[in-house]
Design a protein around this motif. Structure first.
Motif, mmCIF file in Angstrom:
data_model
loop_
_atom_site.group_PDB
_atom_site.id
_atom_site.type_symbol
_atom_site.label_atom_id
_atom_site.label_comp_id
_atom_site.label_asym_id
_atom_site.label_seq_id
_atom_site.Cartn_x
_atom_site.Cartn_y
_atom_site.Cartn_z
ATOM 1 N N GLN A 1 41.608 115.573 12.618
ATOM 2 C CA GLN A 1 41.673 115.872 14.045
ATOM 3 C C GLN A 1 40.589 115.137 14.820
ATOM 4 O O GLN A 1 40.795 114.729 15.963
ATOM 5 C CB GLN A 1 41.509 117.383 14.266
ATOM 6 C CG GLN A 1 42.720 118.212 13.903
ATOM 7 C CD GLN A 1 43.795 118.149 14.970
ATOM 8 O OE1 GLN A 1 44.595 117.222 15.012
ATOM 9 N NE2 GLN A 1 43.794 119.124 15.849
ATOM 10 N N GLU A 2 39.419 114.990 14.194
ATOM 11 C CA GLU A 2 38.305 114.329 14.871
ATOM 12 C C GLU A 2 38.586 112.849 15.130
ATOM 13 O O GLU A 2 37.905 112.222 15.948
ATOM 14 C CB GLU A 2 37.030 114.467 14.028
ATOM 15 C CG GLU A 2 36.562 115.906 13.895
ATOM 16 C CD GLU A 2 35.617 116.097 12.726
ATOM 17 O OE1 GLU A 2 34.476 116.545 12.951
ATOM 18 O OE2 GLU A 2 36.022 115.829 11.583
ATOM 19 N N MET A 3 39.586 112.314 14.450
ATOM 20 C CA MET A 3 39.908 110.897 14.601
ATOM 21 C C MET A 3 41.094 110.668 15.549
ATOM 22 O O MET A 3 41.563 109.539 15.690
ATOM 23 C CB MET A 3 40.209 110.283 13.230
ATOM 24 C CG MET A 3 39.054 110.378 12.260
ATOM 25 S SD MET A 3 39.464 109.814 10.585
ATOM 26 C CE MET A 3 39.396 108.035 10.786
ATOM 27 N N THR A 4 41.598 111.731 16.173
ATOM 28 C CA THR A 4 42.759 111.572 17.036
ATOM 29 C C THR A 4 42.346 111.282 18.474
ATOM 30 O O THR A 4 41.292 111.688 18.936
ATOM 31 C CB THR A 4 43.645 112.829 17.024
ATOM 32 O OG1 THR A 4 42.878 113.965 17.424
ATOM 33 C CG2 THR A 4 44.219 113.066 15.644
ATOM 34 N N ALA A 5 43.202 110.545 19.138
ATOM 35 C CA ALA A 5 43.010 110.228 20.556
ATOM 36 C C ALA A 5 44.393 110.153 21.197
ATOM 37 O O ALA A 5 45.417 110.122 20.512
ATOM 38 C CB ALA A 5 42.246 108.914 20.725
ATOM 39 N N ARG A 6 44.405 110.103 22.525
ATOM 40 C CA ARG A 6 45.664 110.086 23.265
ATOM 41 C C ARG A 6 45.654 108.929 24.255
ATOM 42 O O ARG A 6 44.639 108.644 24.896
ATOM 43 C CB ARG A 6 45.839 111.413 24.015
ATOM 44 C CG ARG A 6 47.201 111.624 24.647
ATOM 45 C CD ARG A 6 47.214 112.941 25.424
ATOM 46 N NE ARG A 6 46.818 114.051 24.584
ATOM 47 C CZ ARG A 6 47.654 114.782 23.863
ATOM 48 N NH1 ARG A 6 48.940 114.504 23.887
ATOM 49 N NH2 ARG A 6 47.219 115.794 23.140
ATOM 50 N N ALA A 7 46.773 108.239 24.345
ATOM 51 C CA ALA A 7 46.910 107.149 25.313
ATOM 52 C C ALA A 7 48.261 107.277 26.002
ATOM 53 O O ALA A 7 49.248 107.700 25.388
ATOM 54 C CB ALA A 7 46.793 105.787 24.625
ATOM 55 N N THR A 8 48.308 106.918 27.274
ATOM 56 C CA THR A 8 49.547 106.980 28.047
ATOM 57 C C THR A 8 49.853 105.604 28.616
ATOM 58 O O THR A 8 48.977 104.964 29.214
ATOM 59 C CB THR A 8 49.433 108.004 29.196
ATOM 60 O OG1 THR A 8 49.122 109.292 28.648
ATOM 61 C CG2 THR A 8 50.746 108.105 29.960
ATOM 62 N N LEU A 9 51.093 105.164 28.427
ATOM 63 C CA LEU A 9 51.527 103.851 28.906
ATOM 64 C C LEU A 9 52.765 104.018 29.771
ATOM 65 O O LEU A 9 53.733 104.665 29.349
ATOM 66 C CB LEU A 9 51.856 102.928 27.732
ATOM 67 C CG LEU A 9 50.770 102.689 26.683
ATOM 68 C CD1 LEU A 9 51.356 101.931 25.497
ATOM 69 C CD2 LEU A 9 49.615 101.912 27.287
ATOM 70 N N PRO A 10 52.784 103.473 30.997
ATOM 71 C CA PRO A 10 53.999 103.531 31.808
ATOM 72 C C PRO A 10 55.078 102.632 31.218
ATOM 73 O O PRO A 10 54.790 101.517 30.770
ATOM 74 C CB PRO A 10 53.539 103.029 33.182
ATOM 75 C CG PRO A 10 52.349 102.169 32.889
ATOM 76 C CD PRO A 10 51.682 102.777 31.701
ATOM 77 N N THR A 11 56.303 103.110 31.174
ATOM 78 C CA THR A 11 57.395 102.290 30.656
ATOM 79 C C THR A 11 57.942 101.396 31.763
ATOM 80 O O THR A 11 57.903 101.730 32.941
ATOM 81 C CB THR A 11 58.534 103.160 30.093
ATOM 82 O OG1 THR A 11 59.026 104.024 31.122
ATOM 83 C CG2 THR A 11 58.040 103.982 28.921
ATOM 84 N N VAL A 12 58.453 100.252 31.344
ATOM 85 C CA VAL A 12 58.962 99.247 32.277
ATOM 86 C C VAL A 12 60.400 98.922 31.899
ATOM 87 O O VAL A 12 60.721 98.761 30.712
ATOM 88 C CB VAL A 12 58.102 97.966 32.229
ATOM 89 C CG1 VAL A 12 58.665 96.910 33.179
ATOM 90 C CG2 VAL A 12 56.652 98.288 32.572
ATOM 91 N N GLU A 13 61.254 98.829 32.884
ATOM 92 C CA GLU A 13 62.665 98.547 32.640
ATOM 93 C C GLU A 13 62.827 97.266 31.820
ATOM 94 O O GLU A 13 62.199 96.237 32.099
ATOM 95 C CB GLU A 13 63.399 98.410 33.976
ATOM 96 C CG GLU A 13 64.906 98.252 33.825
ATOM 97 C CD GLU A 13 65.619 98.211 35.164
ATOM 98 O OE1 GLU A 13 66.861 98.322 35.169
ATOM 99 O OE2 GLU A 13 64.929 98.074 36.198
#
Length: 213
Positions: free
Chosen positions: A43-55
């Protein structure tokens, strides 16, 4: 423990002060971190990233510290509630899937969305428009150095650094007996870290009790 404290502990346990060995300390740390990155996913090695999708876009770059996927989902555009967890395919399966699906339906109509990993990129199919990819991933241990003397591993589990570096020090000076001794402790510490993570992630609380009165 910080970088300096770990270095002092390592050379105290090794009973060595020769400049040649001490000059390789950063190399020893890299070897320790490389092994942790290969065998530990906590768990200590987890991270979150968000990327907008493109058509019509199917390939997206991965975070620089990416070390494996834990979960990927698509979040609908603002105002919509649906999310969809992506299904993993191998690159070969992805190619076959693309050949079969000649036309992609709009997200939100129970359409499965797939992903695979190619080099340093994430490939999805079918392409998505006006949504976002939310990636929960495992990251590499932030490298410990004189400039960046602390990270989560040195703070919470300094024994892993110390025991691992002692394996490398004794291997470097060709002391196989001492290297084997510290290897046992290093492997045990890695195992305890994995077991503790499993307990935290999946451990049960107090079992439910059925009243009979």
């Amino acid at each position: 423990m910080d970088y300096a404290a770990i270095k002092t502990a390592v050379y105290t346990y090794a009973d060595r002060s020769d400049p040649k060995t001490q000059a390789r300390f950063d190399d020893f740390l890299k070897m320790v971190e490389a092994r942790v990155n290969r065998v530990v996913k906590t768990q200590e090695m987890t991270a979150r990233a968000t990327l907008p999708t493109v058509e019509n876009k199917t390939y997206y770059g991965l975070p620089a510290d990416f070390n494996g996927v834990r979960d990927i989902q698509i979040n609908n555009a603002p105002g919509e509630l649906n999310t969809l967890t992506l299904q993993f395919l191998t690159p070969e399966q992805m190619n076959n899937r693309q050949n079969i699906l000649t036309s992609a339906r709009q997200f939100g109509r129970n359409e499965e969305v797939y992903y695979t990993l190619l080099a340093d990129q994430l490939q999805i199919h079918p392409p998505q428009k006006d949504n976002s990819l939310e990636i929960v991933y495992y990251r590499f241990v932030p490298p410990l150095s004189l400039i960046k003397p602390l990270n989560w591993l040195s703070t919470d589990h300094p024994d892993i650094y110390i025991f691992g570096a002692l394996v490398e020090v004794n291997g470097f000076v060709k002391d196989s007996q001492s290297a084997a001794l510290w290897e046992e402790r290093y492997s045990a510490s890695l195992g305890e870290l994995r077991d503790n993570d499993l307990d935290v992630r999946w451990g049960q609380g107090t079992p439910l009790r059925i009243r009979t009165d």
